[in-house]
Design an enzyme around this catalytic site. Structure first.
Site, PDB file in Angstrom:
ATOM      1  N   LYS A 290       3.775 -24.879  16.428  1.00  0.00           N
ATOM      2  CA  LYS A 290       3.582 -23.482  16.016  1.00  0.00           C
ATOM      3  C   LYS A 290       2.226 -23.307  15.316  1.00  0.00           C
ATOM      4  CE  LYS A 290       6.016 -22.229  12.252  1.00  0.00           C
ATOM      5  NZ  LYS A 290       5.406 -21.585  11.113  1.00  0.00           N
TER       6      LYS A 290
ATOM      7  N   CYS B  57       6.897 -27.104  12.582  1.00  0.00           N
ATOM      8  CA  CYS B  57       5.545 -26.708  12.160  1.00  0.00           C
ATOM      9  C   CYS B  57       4.427 -27.030  13.141  1.00  0.00           C
ATOM     10  CB  CYS B  57       5.200 -27.379  10.841  1.00  0.00           C
ATOM     11  SG  CYS B  57       6.168 -26.753   9.488  1.00  0.00           S
ATOM     12  N   PHE B  58       4.382 -28.267  13.620  1.00  0.00           N
ATOM     13  CA  PHE B  58       3.171 -28.718  14.293  1.00  0.00           C
ATOM     14  C   PHE B  58       2.758 -27.830  15.472  1.00  0.00           C
ATOM     15  CE2 PHE B  58       3.192 -33.461  12.858  1.00  0.00           C
ATOM     16  CZ  PHE B  58       2.868 -33.041  11.589  1.00  0.00           C
TER      17      PHE B  58
ATOM     18  N   ALA C  25       7.387 -32.426   3.915  1.00  0.00           N
ATOM     19  CA  ALA C  25       7.896 -32.805   5.231  1.00  0.00           C
ATOM     20  C   ALA C  25       9.408 -32.948   5.113  1.00  0.00           C
ATOM     21  CB  ALA C  25       7.273 -34.128   5.673  1.00  0.00           C
ATOM     22  N   GLU C  26      10.121 -32.589   6.163  1.00  0.00           N
ATOM     23  CA  GLU C  26      11.572 -32.687   6.110  1.00  0.00           C
ATOM     24  C   GLU C  26      11.996 -34.152   6.035  1.00  0.00           C
ATOM     25  OE1 GLU C  26      13.507 -30.250   9.088  1.00  0.00           O
ATOM     26  OE2 GLU C  26      11.981 -28.740   8.714  1.00  0.00           O
TER      27      GLU C  26
ATOM     28  N   ASN D 190      -1.805 -29.530   9.280  1.00  0.00           N
ATOM     29  CA  ASN D 190      -0.821 -29.817  10.330  1.00  0.00           C
ATOM     30  C   ASN D 190      -1.488 -30.135  11.660  1.00  0.00           C
ATOM     31  OD1 ASN D 190       1.435 -29.777   8.793  1.00  0.00           O
ATOM     32  ND2 ASN D 190       2.007 -27.671   9.267  1.00  0.00           N
TER      33      ASN D 190
ATOM     34  N   PRO E 207       7.974 -17.468  13.037  1.00  0.00           N
ATOM     35  CA  PRO E 207       7.992 -18.225  14.293  1.00  0.00           C
ATOM     36  C   PRO E 207       6.876 -17.780  15.231  1.00  0.00           C
ATOM     37  CG  PRO E 207       9.729 -16.560  14.271  1.00  0.00           C
ATOM     38  CD  PRO E 207       9.064 -16.490  12.943  1.00  0.00           C
TER      39      PRO E 207
ATOM     40  N   ASN F 167      10.688 -16.864   7.587  1.00  0.00           N
ATOM     41  CA  ASN F 167      10.131 -17.591   8.734  1.00  0.00           C
ATOM     42  C   ASN F 167       9.097 -16.790   9.514  1.00  0.00           C
ATOM     43  OD1 ASN F 167      12.192 -15.973   9.510  1.00  0.00           O
ATOM     44  ND2 ASN F 167      12.866 -17.266  11.192  1.00  0.00           N
TER      45      ASN F 167
END
Ligand code: UDX
Length: 459
Positions: free
Chosen positions: A280, A277-278, A165-166, A225, A94, A92
């Site tokens: 960040k 995502c978006f 995408a989740e 994104n 972040p 990750n």
């Protein structure tokens, strides 16, 4: 036992990206051995159990079909590095919470640690594939770390951003719009790029595999994104105007979406976008612009995030205004808590900030969600005045208002006559996702407040 696999592939990071992506590669390429490792031993144990740490429709079946055959979850990272030719990195990244760029830049500490670990453990040439989203030029830093020890081992860094995408991860992985593979344009760079193309060619049509220079590939992920989020913020900004002018944002979306130059997707007005995502990635993009002195460009992209914050606050203020300017002591049922339907993920979910704001207004909350309740409890740990109830009927009983936070299909299919009868009166519905039958609810007796169209009230 002799290893008869054609390739040994390793993935460092067993999260939302690494796990599903590697499961799909293993499923489509039985000739490769795929190992997924993580520093988090508990997560690896979950991947090896019957209850996977990630909920994704279709994932269980694919893991079941491949685990123990050519897909392995392990904790020995060094061994994995030594044994593999290709290493995907899905750790990750972040948003940084400290120091220069705090709140905007990407925190690359896990990424860098991983690069150092690869360098230390490697005994043969490796292709290192960036799978996680990172700022442009990260590959350069990666190359520098990998080659800083003069051990005569060659490393090639490839950018292969993940666009899944989740909630639809398995479908996105099986039938991707495109797969992007960027490399250095040197002879060895192109050779490494071809090795990654080779993997995807097992199931992705050739014309959907795009090859590019490495910096375009890194940047395209952030830009994709940013553009998607920008569409949501654009329609959400217009939803505010619709509410003032008696226009209907659904009708506006339909009218503009049928312009083939615009297209119809990602034009649903909502309480705001969430997900890991978006926000960040846009802040990351804006920070990148700032570091190159492009302040106006940075401001432009940051405004997409600002509208998103505004939309959430607007929703809360609308509830407050409509419910006679006080929420104190009122019971509000949040229908959904996940950042979108078909996932238990609550990262950056708009429901979290809305829940906190409602508690600030001294409302009592009852939260329900089919998949995200345990995450909701963690996110709201220490916040008083909240009840968690998996059953939506029980959650709604005795409440003054319902507020739809997540577009779960099941909320559109509830028996609202039954719900209305158990609620305090006057009963309110705030549809933060515009998924309910507003006229039908109004007929039952509810005061209905959609996003971006006139309210239907009884007063
Ligand atoms: C996103 C990108 O779609 C994916 O390509 C990238 O790899 C990771 O980020 P994800 O975060 O899983 O994927 O979810 P997505 O479906 O894009 O939805 C993001 C948010 O926008 C959700 O909160 C969703 O509810 C919201 N949304 C989406 C809207 O509010 N309106 C829309 O019209 C579409």
């Amino acid at each position: 036992m002799k290893n008869t696999f054609q390739k040994n592939i390793l993935c460092i990071g067993a999260g939302y990206v690494g796990g599903p992506t590697m499961a799909m590669i293993a499923y489509k390429c039985p000739q490769y051995k795929i190992t997924v490792v993580d520093i988090n031993h508990e997560r690896i144990a979950q991947w090896n159990s019957s209850k996977l740490p990630v909920y994704e429709p279709g994932l269980d079946e694919i893991v079941k079909a491949t685990r123990g055959k050519n897909l392995f979850f392990d904790t020995d990272i060094d061994k994995g590095i030594k044994e593999s030719d290709i290493i995907f990195v899905g750790v990750n990244t972040p948003t940084k919470t400290f120091g220069a760029g705090a709140g905007m830049a990407a925190d690359l500490q896990y990424w860098e640690k991983t690069a150092r670990q690869i360098r230390e453990a490697a005994e043969s040439p490796k292709i290192v594939v960036e799978k996680c989203t990172i700022p442009v030029k990260t590959a350069l830093a990666m190359e520098r770390i990998l080659t800083s020890k003069d051990n005569h081992i060659s490393f090639e860094v490839i950018s292969n951003p993940e666009f899944l995408a989740e909630g639809t991860a398995m479908e996105d992985l099986e039938f991707p719009d495109r797969v992007l593979i960027g490399s250095r344009e040197t002879e060895s760079g192109i050779k490494a790029r071809n090795a990654i193309v080779e993997i995807y060619k097992n199931w992705v049509p050739k014309e959907r595999i795009i090859e590019s220079n490495i910096w375009s590939s890194e940047l395209s992920k952030l830009v994709a994104n940013a553009f998607l989020a920008q569409r949501i913020s654009s329609i959400n900004a217009i939803s505010a105007l619709c509410e003032k002018t008696d226009a209907n944002v659904g009708e506006v979306s339909k009218a503009i979406g049928m312009d083939s130059r615009l297209g119809s997707k990602f034009l649903n007005a909502s309480i705001g976008f969430g997900g890991s995502c978006f926000k960040k990635d846009i802040l990351n993009l804006a920070y990148l612009c700032k570091t190159y002195g492009l302040d106006e460009v940075a401001d432009y992209w940051e405004s997409v995030v600002k509208i998103n914050e505004y939309q959430k606050e607007r929703f809360v203020l609308n509830m407050l205004n409509s419910m006679f300017n006080t929420l104190a002591g009122k019971r509000i049922c949040l229908l959904g808590f996940a950042f979108k339907a078909d996932t238990g993920d609550t990262r950056e979910t708009p429901a979290l900030s809305i829940a906190k704001r409602l508690v600030e207004e001294k409302a009592e909350l009852v939260i329900t969600d089919p998949k995200a309740l345990s995450n909701a409890m963690i996110d709201l740990d220490g916040v008083n005045g909240i009840t968690y109830e998996p059953d939506p009927y029980r959650a709604a009983a005795g409440c003054d208002a319902l507020a739809v936070m997540t577009e779960w299909k099941l909320y559109a299919e509830l028996d609202y006559d039954r719900i209305y009868n158990t609620m305090a009166k006057p009963a309110f519905v705030f549809d933060g996702r515009n998924i309910l039958d507003h006229k039908g609810l109004h007929k039952i007796g509810f005061n209905v407040f959609p996003i971006g169209s006139p309210p239907l009230t009884h007063y």
